[in-house]
Enzyme design. Structure first.
Site: not given
Ligand code: PGA
Length: 249
Positions: A10, A94, A171, A165, A209
């Site tokens: 990200k 995304h 997050g 996802e 996560s």
């Molecule tokens: P995260 O992000 O592992 O921090 O929850 C996952 C994603 O957005 O692909």
């Protein structure tokens, strides 16, 4: 089919920090021969990935792309630019881009076409926004995929990795979705995209996560072809641990 474990950083890690990340990760990745790995840094760190991952089996790519080929689109990055740099993958759709940049399925479809035309593979993210009964979630995900992939011929579907996802699981402060639920959604996705020959089959990975503790049970679920990791991969040792996870209960 080999497991696929990847990360998008990200909007994290400067080019200098990326170099440090690869310095730790590359030696660890050398021991991970039974899994397909990929890393999606920010645009400014892509050339660092290219240099540091040269000669390794770790693939890399970008987190977004313009649907346009070239021209008057200030600040955008074209698929040709990413392909020229050597990207293997481009992530599209995304939930953060859909939310913050109002990306529609029509725009996402155009981006997918741009990526495929430039000879790269797509990582297409999809997932229901709010927690919902699994059948309702499957309905939302299939409708989204149908819209995003309407213009992809069946023999090209193997070039699309689908990342399931669920937005509510992504997050800080969130937890991964229940593995059995994830498996049901993945199998529904695979069934829907199961057109074409086996080599043309899309892989379906789970994101939301993921950490080293949740990885084995997620990977044990039939239909889960791999994992897509966000914040828990910003530490290269933590990502290597997730990447080395074996399916288990
Ligand atoms: P995260 O992000 O592992 O921090 O929850 C996952 C994603 O957005 O692909």
């Amino acid at each position: 089919m080999r497991r696929m474990i990847g990360t998008s950083w990200k909007m994290n890690l400067t080019p200098s920090e990326a170099a440090d990340w690869f310095a730790v990760f590359v030696p660890l990745a050398a021991g991970l021969s039974d899994v397909d790995l990929f890393v999606l840094p920010s645009f400014p760190a892509l050339s660092v990935a290219r240099d540091r991952l040269a000669g390794t089996a770790v693939a890399w790519g970008a987190q977004d792309v313009s649907p346009y080929a070239s021209g008057e689109h200030t600040g955008d990055v074209s698929a040709a630019m990413l392909a020229d740099l050597g990207c293997r993958y481009v992530e599209v759709g995304h939930s953060e881009r859909r939310r913050e940049h109002a990306e529609t399925t029509g725009l996402i479809s155009s981006k997918i076409q741009a990526v495929l035309r430039a000879g790269m593979d797509v990582i297409l993210c999809t997932g229901e926004i709010e927690p919902a009964p699994v059948q309702a979630a499957i309905g939302q995900v299939i409708a989204d995929l149908d819209a995003c992939l309407a213009d992809v011929p069946a023999d090209q579907l193997g070039r699309v990795v689908v990342a399931y996802e669920p937005v509510w699981a992504i997050g800080p402060g969130r937890r991964p979705a229940d593995p059995q639920r994830v498996g049901r959604v993945h199998r529904a996705i695979a069934g829907r995209l199961g057109r074409g020959s086996d080599s043309a089959r899309s892989r379906v990975v789970y994101g939301g996560s993921v950490d080293a503790a949740s990885a084995p049970r997620l990977l044990a679920e039939p239909g889960v072809d791999g994992l897509f990791v966000g914040r828990n991969a910003l530490d290269p040792r933590a990502f290597a641990l997730i990447a080395s996870a074996q399916p288990g209960r």
